[in-house]
Every structure is written in structure tokens, then in C-alpha cells.
Write a protein that holds these residues in place. Structure first.
Motif, PDB file in Angstrom:
ATOM      1  N   GLU A  89       0.849  -1.201   0.000  1.00 37.15           N
ATOM      2  CA  GLU A  89       0.000   0.000   0.000  1.00 37.15           C
ATOM      3  C   GLU A  89       0.883   1.249   0.000  1.00 37.15           C
ATOM      4  O   GLU A  89       1.802   1.360   0.811  1.00 37.15           O
ATOM      5  CB  GLU A  89      -0.903   0.054   1.243  1.00 37.15           C
ATOM      6  N   THR A  92       0.006   5.270   3.875  1.00 35.04           N
ATOM      7  CA  THR A  92      -0.607   4.696   5.087  1.00 35.04           C
ATOM      8  C   THR A  92      -1.650   5.645   5.667  1.00 35.04           C
ATOM      9  O   THR A  92      -2.717   5.197   6.107  1.00 35.04           O
ATOM     10  CB  THR A  92       0.459   4.450   6.175  1.00 35.04           C
ATOM     11  N   GLY A  95      -3.991   4.804   8.507  1.00 35.55           N
ATOM     12  CA  GLY A  95      -3.825   3.369   8.706  1.00 35.55           C
ATOM     13  C   GLY A  95      -5.115   2.581   8.529  1.00 35.55           C
ATOM     14  O   GLY A  95      -5.116   1.350   8.610  1.00 35.55           O
ATOM     15  N   ARG A 113       5.016   8.705   3.545  1.00 33.45           N
ATOM     16  CA  ARG A 113       6.120   9.655   3.377  1.00 33.45           C
ATOM     17  C   ARG A 113       6.145  10.742   4.445  1.00 33.45           C
ATOM     18  O   ARG A 113       7.117  11.474   4.560  1.00 33.45           O
ATOM     19  CB  ARG A 113       6.082  10.297   1.985  1.00 33.45           C
TER      20      ARG A 113
HETATM   21  N1  SAH Z   1      -4.815   4.986   3.061  1.00 33.99           N
HETATM   22  C1  SAH Z   1      -5.035   6.177   3.832  1.00 33.99           C
HETATM   23  C2  SAH Z   1      -5.347   7.371   2.955  1.00 33.99           C
HETATM   24  C3  SAH Z   1      -4.437   8.495   3.286  1.00 33.99           C
HETATM   25  S1  SAH Z   1      -4.385   9.885   2.241  1.00 33.99           S
HETATM   26  C4  SAH Z   1      -6.081   5.964   4.908  1.00 33.99           C
HETATM   27  O1  SAH Z   1      -6.700   4.904   4.939  1.00 33.99           O
HETATM   28  O2  SAH Z   1      -6.252   6.830   5.764  1.00 33.99           O
HETATM   29  C5  SAH Z   1      -2.926   9.587   1.303  1.00 33.99           C
HETATM   30  C6  SAH Z   1      -1.629   9.428   2.056  1.00 33.99           C
HETATM   31  O3  SAH Z   1      -0.612   9.202   1.084  1.00 33.99           O
HETATM   32  C7  SAH Z   1      -1.180  10.649   2.837  1.00 33.99           C
HETATM   33  O4  SAH Z   1      -0.962  10.292   4.179  1.00 33.99           O
HETATM   34  C8  SAH Z   1       0.120  11.084   2.136  1.00 33.99           C
HETATM   35  O5  SAH Z   1       1.085  11.622   3.034  1.00 33.99           O
HETATM   36  C9  SAH Z   1       0.589   9.778   1.545  1.00 33.99           C
HETATM   37  N2  SAH Z   1       1.527   9.895   0.424  1.00 33.99           N
HETATM   38  C10 SAH Z   1       1.512  10.790  -0.594  1.00 33.99           C
HETATM   39  N3  SAH Z   1       2.541  10.576  -1.431  1.00 33.99           N
HETATM   40  C11 SAH Z   1       3.231   9.498  -0.940  1.00 33.99           C
HETATM   41  C12 SAH Z   1       4.409   8.795  -1.345  1.00 33.99           C
HETATM   42  N4  SAH Z   1       5.109   9.142  -2.424  1.00 33.99           N
HETATM   43  N5  SAH Z   1       4.818   7.758  -0.594  1.00 33.99           N
HETATM   44  C13 SAH Z   1       4.147   7.380   0.521  1.00 33.99           C
HETATM   45  N6  SAH Z   1       3.018   8.013   0.966  1.00 33.99           N
HETATM   46  C14 SAH Z   1       2.578   9.062   0.250  1.00 33.99           C
END
Ligand code: SAH
Length: 218
Positions: A89, A92, A95, A113
Motif C-alpha cells: 500500500e 498509510t 492506517g 512519506r
Molecule cells: N490509506 C489512507 C489514505 C491516506 S491519504 C487511509 O486509509 O487513511 C494519502 C496518504 O498518502 C497521505 O498520508 C500522504 O502523506 C501519503 N503519500 C503521498 N505521497 C506518498 C508517497 N510518495 N509515498 C508514501 N506516501 C505518500
């Protein structure tokens, strides 16, 4: 403050949410069961107890969001997780999506990130319940080459393009579910990796995600 009590009232609101997701077209019973098992209000401040079970995205720390329940259900359904599959995924966030995948008995590898979100997760109350989820601080565009190849890949941020390194880390026959597009709206794609290394593409509904950004942020 967060509250970690799962009352009958919470369970009732959750049952209503699951009913709504069915009405909106989610049919995968395993996904619906996972959502009815997870106390989504644990992921937010207790002031937002009720909102936790409305079908909407919600702000969390570091200007990020917990995805809308419909979006989580939709992406999970497209992934079609089988027990013990290795799932990567990207994003996160709160989470929540990772824990839905954990409920589906996947071996989950999730990358964030934002250092703040990654650190917050270390102390999260539900974390110990899912030894099948591993959390990483890093750049999702790079994936996790040493842990792959994966059976499924899910991107939960708006991807400006399909990250080539993530395709490399998929097994033949593996699927990736990814919202692609810059700006306010993204198109949900499902890619299947073919034996020659190329992918077959299926196109689904439009969604709206926070952007997938390159590099780490501390
Ligand atoms: N799956 C999450 C959705 C979070 S929103 C949930 O269930 O709550 C998207 C997330 O992706 C954000 O926390 C953002 O910081 C992260 N993100 C954006 N670009 C990223 C990258 N290149 N690598 C890892 N995470 C990233």
C-alpha cells in the motif's frame, strides 16, 4: 483526544454505514465484514465520533485525510484480496485502509512519506492486533524492492503517472489499483501485469485524492 471504547451505539452506526455501502454498490461480503469489524472512530479525535461513520473523507494530521469509506471499500473490492497475498500500500495515512487489508488476511506492507503520520502509528491501539501489517517510512514511488514481488498494489493518493518501479515489483498476474490524474479528479485504474512485463488496463469511476508526492517529508 481519542477514545478507544467500541459501544453498541458505535456498532449501530457502523451497521448503518455498511448498509449504505451496499446501496452504493459494494457487493464483496468480505470487504463489508471487514468494515463492520473495524472501529473507524478509533482513527479520529473523539469529538468526531459520529462523523467517523458518515461516508466521507476526513482530515487527519499533517494536512492529510482518512479516505472516504466508499473509496476504501471500492479499492479493496477491486483488489480482490485472497488470504496470505502480499499487498503493497502506498499512503498509510490514518492506517484505516491498511487495517481493512489486514482484516482480509493479507500480508500488508504499507509506506507513508510523512514522518509525523508514520510516528503516530507506532502507538496506535489497534496496531498489535495485526501482526500481518508492516509499516514503513519512505517514498512510495520507490516501493519496497527487498520485500517484493507483490500480488497486489494499492495507491491511496492521486498519482501523476503510473510509477514504473511499482510495476517492476509486481508478480506476473498481479493487480494494481491506482487513482491516476493531477488536479481535483482522478480516474481509478486497475492494472494486471502480463507475462511480457506490460500491463492490461481497466478503467473505473472518478475519485478525488490528496496528491502522491515524491520524496520523504520529516
Ligand atoms: N490509506 C489512507 C489514505 C491516506 S491519504 C487511509 O486509509 O487513511 C494519502 C496518504 O498518502 C497521505 O498520508 C500522504 O502523506 C501519503 N503519500 C503521498 N505521497 C506518498 C508517497 N510518495 N509515498 C508514501 N506516501 C505518500
Amino acid at each position: 483526544m481519542r477514545s478507544f471504547e467500541d459501544s453498541y451505539r458505535h456498532k449501530g452506526m457502523r451497521a448503518q454505514l455498511v448498509k449504505l455501502l451496499k446501496e452504493k454498490g459494494i457487493t464483496d461480503e468480505r470487504v463489508l465484514t471487514a468494515i463492520s469489524n473495524i472501529p473507524r472512530h478509533y482513527f479520529m479525535d473523539s469529538a468526531f465520533d459520529k462523523i467517523a461513520y458518515e461516508d466521507r473523507a476526513f482530515p487527519i494530521a499533517a494536512d492529510q485525510t482518512i479516505s472516504q469509506p466508499y473509496t476504501v471499500a471500492y479499492q479493496s473490492q477491486l483488489l480482490d484480496i485472497k488470504p496470505y497475498e502480499k499487498v503493497l500500500e502506498i499512503g498509510t495515512g490514518s492506517g484505516y485502509q491498511a487495517i481493512v487489508l489486514g482484516e482480509l488476511q493479507a500480508m500488508v506492507y504499507t509506506i507513508e512519506r510523512q514522518k509525523k503520520l508514520f510516528d503516530e502509528h507506532r502507538k496506535f491501539v489497534l496496531r498489535g492486533k495485526y501482526p500481518n501489517i508492516k509499516y514503513f517510512y519512505g517514498d512510495g514511488f520507490e516501493g519496497l524492492p527487498t520485500y517484493g514481488p507483490f500480488d497486489k498494489v494499492i495507491i491511496t493518493a492521486a498519482a501523476p503517472f503510473i510509477p514504473p518501479k511499482l510495476i517492476q515489483q509486481m508478480k506476473v498476474g498481479a493487480r494494481m489499483v491506482i487513482p491516476v490524474g493531477e488536479g481535483n479528479v482522478q480516474r481509478m485504474l486497475r492494472l494486471t501485469k502480463l507475462a511480457d512485463g506490460t500491463t492490461r488496463e481497466e478503467v473505473f469511476e472518478n475519485f478525488s485524492f490528496v496528491p502522491m508526492l515524491e520524496g520523504k517529508n520529516n
